[in-house]
Scaffold this motif. Structure first.
Motif, PDB file in Angstrom:
ATOM      1  N   VAL A 144      41.112  36.356  34.984  1.00 54.63           N
ATOM      2  CA  VAL A 144      39.879  35.834  35.588  1.00 54.63           C
ATOM      3  C   VAL A 144      40.088  35.623  37.086  1.00 54.63           C
ATOM      4  O   VAL A 144      39.241  35.980  37.914  1.00 54.63           O
ATOM      5  N   ALA A 145      41.248  35.068  37.441  1.00 54.07           N
ATOM      6  CA  ALA A 145      41.568  34.861  38.858  1.00 54.07           C
ATOM      7  C   ALA A 145      41.645  36.182  39.599  1.00 54.07           C
ATOM      8  O   ALA A 145      41.174  36.295  40.751  1.00 54.07           O
ATOM      9  N   ALA A 146      42.216  37.200  38.976  1.00 60.92           N
ATOM     10  CA  ALA A 146      42.373  38.501  39.632  1.00 60.92           C
ATOM     11  C   ALA A 146      41.035  39.116  39.979  1.00 60.92           C
ATOM     12  O   ALA A 146      40.891  39.763  41.024  1.00 60.92           O
ATOM     13  N   ARG A 147      40.044  38.924  39.133  1.00 59.13           N
ATOM     14  CA  ARG A 147      38.707  39.443  39.442  1.00 59.13           C
ATOM     15  C   ARG A 147      38.145  38.740  40.671  1.00 59.13           C
ATOM     16  O   ARG A 147      37.531  39.370  41.530  1.00 59.13           O
ATOM     17  N   ARG A 148      38.383  37.456  40.776  1.00 56.61           N
ATOM     18  CA  ARG A 148      37.883  36.708  41.940  1.00 56.61           C
ATOM     19  C   ARG A 148      38.611  37.107  43.213  1.00 56.61           C
ATOM     20  O   ARG A 148      38.043  37.013  44.307  1.00 56.61           O
ATOM     21  N   LEU A 149      39.851  37.556  43.069  1.00 54.99           N
ATOM     22  CA  LEU A 149      40.638  37.975  44.232  1.00 54.99           C
ATOM     23  C   LEU A 149      40.565  39.487  44.471  1.00 54.99           C
ATOM     24  O   LEU A 149      41.281  40.023  45.311  1.00 54.99           O
ATOM     25  N   ALA A 209      54.695  44.583  40.934  1.00 54.59           N
ATOM     26  CA  ALA A 209      53.539  45.476  40.942  1.00 54.59           C
ATOM     27  C   ALA A 209      52.800  45.465  42.278  1.00 54.59           C
ATOM     28  O   ALA A 209      51.760  46.106  42.405  1.00 54.59           O
ATOM     29  N   GLY A 210      53.344  44.736  43.253  1.00 57.32           N
ATOM     30  CA  GLY A 210      52.727  44.699  44.573  1.00 57.32           C
ATOM     31  C   GLY A 210      51.573  43.728  44.701  1.00 57.32           C
ATOM     32  O   GLY A 210      50.773  43.819  45.639  1.00 57.32           O
ATOM     33  N   LEU A 211      51.490  42.779  43.776  1.00 56.30           N
ATOM     34  CA  LEU A 211      50.419  41.783  43.801  1.00 56.30           C
ATOM     35  C   LEU A 211      50.924  40.475  44.397  1.00 56.30           C
ATOM     36  O   LEU A 211      52.122  40.196  44.389  1.00 56.30           O
ATOM     37  N   ASP A 212      49.986  39.668  44.901  1.00 58.61           N
ATOM     38  CA  ASP A 212      50.322  38.369  45.471  1.00 58.61           C
ATOM     39  C   ASP A 212      50.413  37.359  44.327  1.00 58.61           C
ATOM     40  O   ASP A 212      49.423  36.735  43.947  1.00 58.61           O
ATOM     41  N   ALA A 213      51.603  37.213  43.784  1.00 57.90           N
ATOM     42  CA  ALA A 213      51.799  36.368  42.610  1.00 57.90           C
ATOM     43  C   ALA A 213      51.417  34.920  42.889  1.00 57.90           C
ATOM     44  O   ALA A 213      50.780  34.263  42.050  1.00 57.90           O
ATOM     45  N   ALA A 214      51.782  34.415  44.037  1.00 57.82           N
ATOM     46  CA  ALA A 214      51.505  33.014  44.354  1.00 57.82           C
ATOM     47  C   ALA A 214      50.003  32.749  44.384  1.00 57.82           C
ATOM     48  O   ALA A 214      49.523  31.744  43.830  1.00 57.82           O
TER      49      ALA A 214
END
Length: 209
Positions: free
Chosen positions: A102-107, A141-146
């Protein structure tokens, strides 16, 4: 003329959701539709529907678990999904990674996040309910985990996942993977052919209307 609306109700904890995720792009391309991925919490859906996991429901039944494993192997071979591996930590508590969806969609990194987490779960066999493992997989995977893990703790994100799960139940779902073509519900990876046929049926009906 409106196109059929295809929803994929998924939880990363389901190996069959992973397998469906790998096959859905081909269906979408052949049918000329988009797939709306809807994150749901499988544990919550089980509670709402008074359902149990296959491992629980098939416990003590002779031959059925072996047959289900055979069908899984057939599906993997049919679709060339040799990267699939059973997760040695299964079942994994997916609460954090589903909130993360859900957070990933917002980001605006939803597709990359979904690919990365499904891969971590069902190709790399990682224990994706430990924060440090989640963080490492996302970073790899190159994503901003934090940023993703922080957003996953937002009350609005938590509420959205619960709302998705409640709505899925109200639409008739009781497990994952589930698919909705308009209002038509299908459950399980073995129904993907029916899903494709229903999309085409609705497209034909729409062209006549």
């Amino acid at each position: 003329m409106s196109e059929p609306h295809l929803q994929f109700l998924f939880d990363f904890g389901s190996p069959n959701a992973y397998l469906s995720h790998k096959v859905l792009p081909g269906i979408a391309q052949r049918c000329g539709v988009d797939v709306d991925y809807v994150p749901v919490l499988l544990g919550g859906l089980f509670k709402l529907a008074n359902n149990r996991s296959p491992a629980e429901s098939m416990a003590g039944i002779s031959n059925k678990p072996e047959y289900e494993a055979l069908e899984l192997r057939r599906f993997v071979q049919r679709h060339g999904l040799e990267a699939y591996r059973r997760n040695p930590f299964f079942p994994v508590n997916t609460l954090q990674i589903m909130r993360g969806a859900v957070a990933a969609r917002r980001l605006d990194v939803f597709e990359r996040y979904v690919d990365a987490v499904f891969s971590a779960m069902w190709e790399q066999g990682l224990k994706m309910d430990e924060p440090e493992v989640i963080s490492a997989a996302l970073t790899s995977a190159g994503l901003d985990a934090a940023a993703l893990m922080a957003m996953a703790q937002d009350p609005a994100v938590k509420a959205e996942l619960l709302a998705n799960t409640q709505r899925a139940f109200e639409q008739g779902a009781f497990g994952s993977p589930s698919f909705l073509v308009g209002d038509e519900l299908y459950f399980g990876k073995d129904k993907l052919r029916d899903v494709e046929e229903e999309i085409l049926r609705q497209k034909r009906a729409g062209s006549v209307a």
